[in-house]
Design a protein around this motif. Structure first.
Motif, PDB file in Angstrom:
ATOM      1  N   ASP A 244       0.851  -1.182   0.000  1.00 32.67           N
ATOM      2  CA  ASP A 244       0.000   0.000   0.000  1.00 32.67           C
ATOM      3  C   ASP A 244       0.891   1.238   0.000  1.00 32.67           C
ATOM      4  N   SER A 245       1.311   1.656  -1.199  1.00 34.04           N
ATOM      5  CA  SER A 245       2.246   2.775  -1.302  1.00 34.04           C
ATOM      6  C   SER A 245       1.633   4.081  -0.817  1.00 34.04           C
ATOM      7  N   ALA A 246       0.325   4.256  -1.052  1.00 38.12           N
ATOM      8  CA  ALA A 246      -0.321   5.501  -0.653  1.00 38.12           C
ATOM      9  C   ALA A 246      -0.225   5.705   0.855  1.00 38.12           C
ATOM     10  N   ARG A 248       1.838   4.188   2.892  1.00 37.55           N
ATOM     11  CA  ARG A 248       3.231   4.196   3.308  1.00 37.55           C
ATOM     12  C   ARG A 248       3.874   5.551   3.083  1.00 37.55           C
ATOM     13  N   VAL A 249       3.403   6.303   2.085  1.00 36.61           N
ATOM     14  CA  VAL A 249       4.012   7.579   1.739  1.00 36.61           C
ATOM     15  C   VAL A 249       3.236   8.759   2.322  1.00 36.61           C
ATOM     16  N   LEU A 250       1.921   8.798   2.100  1.00 32.39           N
ATOM     17  CA  LEU A 250       1.138   9.974   2.437  1.00 32.39           C
ATOM     18  C   LEU A 250       0.865  10.096   3.928  1.00 32.39           C
ATOM     19  N   VAL A 251       0.597   8.986   4.593  1.00 29.04           N
ATOM     20  CA  VAL A 251       0.300   9.045   6.028  1.00 29.04           C
ATOM     21  C   VAL A 251       1.496   9.575   6.826  1.00 29.04           C
ATOM     22  N   PRO A 252       2.718   9.067   6.617  1.00 31.35           N
ATOM     23  CA  PRO A 252       3.858   9.657   7.340  1.00 31.35           C
ATOM     24  C   PRO A 252       4.053  11.140   7.037  1.00 31.35           C
ATOM     25  N   VAL A 253       3.788  11.553   5.789  1.00 30.10           N
ATOM     26  CA  VAL A 253       3.949  12.962   5.431  1.00 30.10           C
ATOM     27  C   VAL A 253       3.060  13.848   6.300  1.00 30.10           C
ATOM     28  N   MET A 254       1.787  13.485   6.443  1.00 28.77           N
ATOM     29  CA  MET A 254       0.863  14.304   7.212  1.00 28.77           C
ATOM     30  C   MET A 254       1.129  14.197   8.709  1.00 28.77           C
ATOM     31  N   ILE A 255       1.488  13.017   9.184  1.00 31.99           N
ATOM     32  CA  ILE A 255       1.786  12.863  10.615  1.00 31.99           C
ATOM     33  C   ILE A 255       2.991  13.722  10.997  1.00 31.99           C
ATOM     34  N   VAL A 256       4.037  13.666  10.187  1.00 33.75           N
ATOM     35  CA  VAL A 256       5.237  14.454  10.471  1.00 33.75           C
ATOM     36  C   VAL A 256       4.939  15.944  10.396  1.00 33.75           C
ATOM     37  N   PHE A 257       4.143  16.359   9.414  1.00 40.01           N
ATOM     38  CA  PHE A 257       3.835  17.782   9.258  1.00 40.01           C
ATOM     39  C   PHE A 257       3.109  18.336  10.479  1.00 40.01           C
ATOM     40  N   TYR A 258       2.020  17.702  10.867  1.00 46.91           N
ATOM     41  CA  TYR A 258       1.233  18.236  11.983  1.00 46.91           C
ATOM     42  C   TYR A 258       1.932  18.030  13.324  1.00 46.91           C
ATOM     43  N   THR A 259       2.709  16.965  13.466  1.00 47.26           N
ATOM     44  CA  THR A 259       3.437  16.758  14.725  1.00 47.26           C
ATOM     45  C   THR A 259       4.506  17.817  14.923  1.00 47.26           C
ATOM     46  N   CYS A 260       5.197  18.173  13.849  1.00 48.64           N
ATOM     47  CA  CYS A 260       6.302  19.120  13.967  1.00 48.64           C
ATOM     48  C   CYS A 260       5.864  20.575  13.995  1.00 48.64           C
ATOM     49  N   TRP A 261       4.808  20.917  13.250  1.00 51.79           N
ATOM     50  CA  TRP A 261       4.484  22.321  13.083  1.00 51.79           C
ATOM     51  C   TRP A 261       3.351  22.816  13.960  1.00 51.79           C
ATOM     52  N   THR A 262       2.428  21.959  14.371  1.00 49.72           N
ATOM     53  CA  THR A 262       1.322  22.433  15.203  1.00 49.72           C
ATOM     54  C   THR A 262       1.790  22.999  16.540  1.00 49.72           C
ATOM     55  N   PRO A 263       2.718  22.356  17.268  1.00 50.22           N
ATOM     56  CA  PRO A 263       3.147  22.939  18.552  1.00 50.22           C
ATOM     57  C   PRO A 263       3.768  24.317  18.408  1.00 50.22           C
ATOM     58  N   SER A 264       4.318  24.610  17.236  1.00 50.63           N
ATOM     59  CA  SER A 264       5.008  25.890  17.073  1.00 50.63           C
ATOM     60  C   SER A 264       4.045  27.066  17.042  1.00 50.63           C
ATOM     61  N   ILE A 265       2.747  26.814  16.892  1.00 52.70           N
ATOM     62  CA  ILE A 265       1.800  27.931  16.896  1.00 52.70           C
ATOM     63  C   ILE A 265       0.873  27.874  18.102  1.00 52.70           C
ATOM     64  N   ASN A 289      12.053  15.039   6.973  1.00 58.30           N
ATOM     65  CA  ASN A 289      11.707  15.161   5.553  1.00 58.30           C
ATOM     66  C   ASN A 289      12.601  14.291   4.681  1.00 58.30           C
ATOM     67  N   CYS A 290      13.856  14.117   5.102  1.00 59.37           N
ATOM     68  CA  CYS A 290      14.771  13.259   4.338  1.00 59.37           C
ATOM     69  C   CYS A 290      14.261  11.820   4.296  1.00 59.37           C
ATOM     70  N   ILE A 291      13.506  11.433   5.296  1.00 57.79           N
ATOM     71  CA  ILE A 291      12.976  10.073   5.361  1.00 57.79           C
ATOM     72  C   ILE A 291      11.659   9.959   4.600  1.00 57.79           C
ATOM     73  N   VAL A 292      10.683  10.826   4.938  1.00 61.52           N
ATOM     74  CA  VAL A 292       9.335  10.666   4.378  1.00 61.52           C
ATOM     75  C   VAL A 292       9.246  11.122   2.931  1.00 61.52           C
ATOM     76  N   LEU A 296      11.788   6.882   1.645  1.00 62.04           N
ATOM     77  CA  LEU A 296      10.668   5.972   1.408  1.00 62.04           C
ATOM     78  C   LEU A 296      10.449   5.709  -0.074  1.00 62.04           C
ATOM     79  N   ASN A 297      11.099   6.494  -0.928  1.00 64.29           N
ATOM     80  CA  ASN A 297      10.943   6.316  -2.367  1.00 64.29           C
ATOM     81  C   ASN A 297      11.971   5.321  -2.889  1.00 64.29           C
ATOM     82  N   ARG A 298      11.505   4.325  -3.640  1.00 67.63           N
ATOM     83  CA  ARG A 298      12.381   3.268  -4.131  1.00 67.63           C
ATOM     84  C   ARG A 298      13.421   3.805  -5.102  1.00 67.63           C
ATOM     85  N   SER A 299      13.036   4.725  -5.971  1.00 70.71           N
ATOM     86  CA  SER A 299      13.988   5.280  -6.935  1.00 70.71           C
ATOM     87  C   SER A 299      15.119   6.013  -6.226  1.00 70.71           C
ATOM     88  N   PHE A 300      14.771   6.739  -5.177  1.00 69.02           N
ATOM     89  CA  PHE A 300      15.816   7.446  -4.427  1.00 69.02           C
ATOM     90  C   PHE A 300      16.779   6.461  -3.775  1.00 69.02           C
TER      91      PHE A 300
END
Length: 367
Positions: A244-246, A248-265, A289-292, A296-300
């Motif tokens: 399930d690539s979607a 595996r890729v999209l869920v970590p992106v959103m979790i990392v975004f809101y976890t890192c940036w919400t406390p800052s405001i 960001n280097c991870i998510v 996580l990208n196979r080509s990279f």
């Protein structure tokens, strides 16, 4: 009143208050500061190494990644690297060399300005990547028309130059926004509560639009990929089950975004270490960001391994012999064949593209 070792006990009426002596308090404060500086230094090292690896990989062509995609990702990598190269050194210098016992000086205002500007550039860069991903998947035929070279340059320019314009008042001592040095986080922070109207304006122009773009684009991509995956599974087309690539890729992106940036405001008066973690979470996003977005990208990963072999083979030729590679010519042949067999049209985008998020047969049907 009497002394017991390093404690002073003072009895008042029906209560008792315990005071820690200055020497004990200073020792504890110094140990906490040393631990925080060590954590910040390790985080900065991880950010530099992670983004250096990313730059080495995406500086040249990567199978399945278009030039437009690499432009956006390089912009994000630059913003993440600035966290370690600019934000951390400036704040550590202010913490170690300058003492802010009274009101912060002009240096602290400048540091707070750089902190806020680079953080905002990171958020804008993340939003532009999500926007490019959305257009490439849902409007593939219009992609060259919608995202022209000039518009891509304009988006990247906005991500880098619009935040400094918005946040310029922070750099002015005695201006519309106060600045304070936090001994808990070792950072010069703007006191946004000193000007509520300005704070709401920044939130409306930076965090809200970027979070809306990221949430909408990634959620719709995830929903579409899941629907296509379910459709082909129900039809039993004989396609081999793929991960399930979607998710595996999209869920970590959103979790990392809101976890890192919400406390800052949404910081308030909290315990010392809680404030430290909340303040430095946005900087940790530079490494995550280097991870998510990349690892996580196979080509990279394949391109990274290929570069690793190219760099290590001259130093450790026996390793190459062990995997059947006798020299640089073999690596070049493998690299050229792999990139030729995996090249796709210009509209594609790294892990954001439909070829990564949707099954191959589903992508052809959807497009």
């Amino acid at each position: 009143m009497f002394n017991i070792h390093n404690l002073t006990l003072s009895l008042e009426n029906d209560g008792a208050t315990v005071y820690v002596s200055n020497s004990t308090y200073e020792t504890s404060e110094l140990s906490n500061r040393a631990a925080k500086i060590c954590i910040i230094s390790v985080l900065g090292t991880l950010i530099i190494l992670g983004n250096l690896a990313v730059i080495l990989v995406i500086a040249s062509s990567v199978a399945g990644w278009s030039k437009n995609t690499r432009y956006f990702l390089i912009s994000l990598t630059g913003a993440d690297a600035a966290l370690a190269l600019i934000v951390m050194p400036l704040n550590l210098y202010g913490s170690l060399v300058r003492e802010y016992k009274d009101e912060p000086d002009s240096y602290c205002h400048v540091v707070a300005f750089f902190n806020s500007s680079i953080f905002a550039s990171c958020i804008y860069s993340l939003a532009t990547i999500s926007l490019e991903r959305y257009i490439s998947v849902f409007y593939p035929l219009k992609y060259p028309i919608v995202l022209t070279k000039n518009r891509i340059r304009a988006l990247i320019a906005v991500a880098w130059f619009f935040p400094p314009v918005l946040l310029l008042p922070i750099s002015i001592p005695g201006g519309i926004v106060k600045v304070y040095f936090s001994s808990a986080s070792l950072v010069c922070n703007p006191d946004y509560s000193s000007n509520v109207a300005y704070s709401l304006t920044l939130t409306a122009l930076i965090f809200f639009p970027c979070s809306i773009i990221m949430t909408f684009a990634n959620f719709r991509l995830w929903f579409t990929a899941r629907r296509q995956r379910k459709k082909f599974r129900n039809y039993k087309l004989g396609v081999r089950s793929s991960p399930d690539s979607a998710s595996r890729v999209l869920v970590p992106v959103m979790i990392v975004f809101y976890t890192c940036w919400t406390p800052s405001i949404s910081r308030h008066r909290v315990p010392e270490w809680v404030e430290f973690v909340a303040v430095w979470l946005p900087s940790a996003n530079g490494f995550l960001n280097c991870i998510v977005y990349f690892w996580l990208n196979r080509s990279f990963r394949r391109k990274f391994q290929l570069l690793g072999r190219r760099l290590c083979l001259p130093v450790f030729p026996e390793v190459g012999m062990g995997v059947g590679i006798r020299g640089p010519a073999d690596i070049s042949a493998v690299s050229q064949a792999w990139e030729n067999n995996n090249s796709i049209p210009e509209r594609s985008c790294s892990m954001s593209s439909s070829c990564t998020l949707l099954p191959h047969h589903a992508t052809e049907s959807y497009l």
